[in-house]
Scaffold this motif. Structure first.
Motif, PDB file in Angstrom:
ATOM      1  N   ASP A  58      17.700 -10.067   8.145  1.00 48.06           N
ATOM      2  CA  ASP A  58      18.169 -10.121   6.935  1.00 48.06           C
ATOM      3  C   ASP A  58      17.521  -9.336   6.270  1.00 48.06           C
ATOM      4  O   ASP A  58      17.343  -8.172   7.143  1.00 48.06           O
ATOM      5  CB  ASP A  58      16.515 -11.615   6.546  1.00 48.06           C
ATOM      6  N   LEU A  59      18.348  -9.613   4.943  1.00 52.07           N
ATOM      7  CA  LEU A  59      18.135  -8.387   4.438  1.00 52.07           C
ATOM      8  C   LEU A  59      17.618  -8.858   3.132  1.00 52.07           C
ATOM      9  O   LEU A  59      17.101  -9.681   1.953  1.00 52.07           O
ATOM     10  CB  LEU A  59      19.333  -7.978   3.283  1.00 52.07           C
ATOM     11  N   ILE A  60      16.437  -7.717   2.578  1.00 54.70           N
ATOM     12  CA  ILE A  60      14.804  -8.105   2.001  1.00 54.70           C
ATOM     13  C   ILE A  60      14.973  -7.290   0.170  1.00 54.70           C
ATOM     14  O   ILE A  60      15.733  -5.850   0.800  1.00 54.70           O
ATOM     15  CB  ILE A  60      13.405  -7.646   2.793  1.00 54.70           C
ATOM     16  N   LEU A  61      14.638  -7.079  -0.760  1.00 56.59           N
ATOM     17  CA  LEU A  61      14.728  -6.431  -1.725  1.00 56.59           C
ATOM     18  C   LEU A  61      13.998  -6.013  -2.656  1.00 56.59           C
ATOM     19  O   LEU A  61      12.963  -7.178  -3.469  1.00 56.59           O
ATOM     20  CB  LEU A  61      16.035  -7.451  -2.966  1.00 56.59           C
ATOM     21  N   ASP A  62      13.048  -4.734  -2.811  1.00 54.21           N
ATOM     22  CA  ASP A  62      11.720  -4.902  -3.948  1.00 54.21           C
ATOM     23  C   ASP A  62      12.714  -4.113  -4.868  1.00 54.21           C
ATOM     24  O   ASP A  62      12.838  -2.680  -4.973  1.00 54.21           O
ATOM     25  CB  ASP A  62      11.693  -4.217  -2.576  1.00 54.21           C
TER      26      ASP A  62
END
Length: 231
Positions: free
Chosen positions: A185-189
């Motif tokens: 998955d792609l995680i964004l912060d």
């Protein structure tokens, strides 16, 4: 927009997240995992129990209002398919529940319990010892996570070797990343700080994008990723 750092599925962008997020419209984000600045009152009241630092401001970056945070979360929701998990000032929590950011629904109030939290320096009242965790999900789509029926309470010691004033423990952020996402998955912060969320994403087999307004913090995060520093 060119990333400040990019390697093995992890990218860092230097800039204001409100300017950067629209440029990421083609990215399919599965989890937003972040720690935005707290309220002005919390920043002003933050203290350290280190004798040589008590006279200095503990937090040197700008605070944010609940409305400003909701604005960023609404931007994140435009290309999010899943959870938004955020450490937040407890004063901001009720606003997020009663006025959820556009495209998101408020799900739960979580807690980070700090067994080694800073004691009450004045000694005239109990210390706080915890931080709030806002748990939201996109309006559409079924909610799924890897925590089963466990409580939304995470007990974890504060980071002793922190390189950022409000740095969260890697072990805690890894737990959150693993529970609310799956490998690949792609995680964004959008408030990356020193890059703990990116390091956690890497550890659990996810891709990640971090956005940070401080170039110094961008360099710290890039070095942590390059060197594989486990803190």
């Amino acid at each position: 927009m060119e990333p400040y750092y990019s390697e093995a599925g992890i990218s860092i962008y230097h800039g204001d997240c409100r300017d950067v997020i629209p440029s990421l419209s083609r990215c399919q984000v599965k989890l937003v995992l972040t720690d935005p600045p707290f309220s002005e009152r919390t920043h002003a009241g933050a203290r350290t129990n280190r004798l040589n630092e008590r006279s200095r401001p503990f937090i040197g970056f700008a605070s944010m209002t609940e409305g400003e945070i909701a604005e960023v979360f609404s931007l994140c929701a435009t290309n999010l398919q899943g959870w938004l998990i955020s450490f937040v000032d407890w004063r901001h929590m009720s606003y997020l529940e009663t006025c959820p950011p556009i495209g998101l629904r408020f799900v739960r109030f979580g807690i980070w319990d700090k067994p080694n939290g800073t004691p009450q320096i004045s000694g005239d009242r109990p210390a706080m010892g915890w931080e709030a965790i806002a748990i939201l999900h996109t309006e559409n789509g079924r909610m799924r996570w890897n925590g089963g029926g466990r409580r939304a309470v995470w007990s974890c010691y504060r980071e002793h070797r922190a390189v950022h004033r409000t740095q969260k423990p890697l072990s805690l952020v890894k737990q959150l990343a693993a529970m609310f996402s799956k490998p690949g998955d792609l995680i964004l912060d959008p408030f990356m700080g020193s890059g703990t969320s990116l390091r956690a994403a890497k550890e659990v087999g996810c891709h990640a994008i971090g956005i940070e307004i401080s170039e110094r913090n961008c360099e710290i995060a890039a070095n942590r990723l390059r060197q594989g520093v486990l803190f």
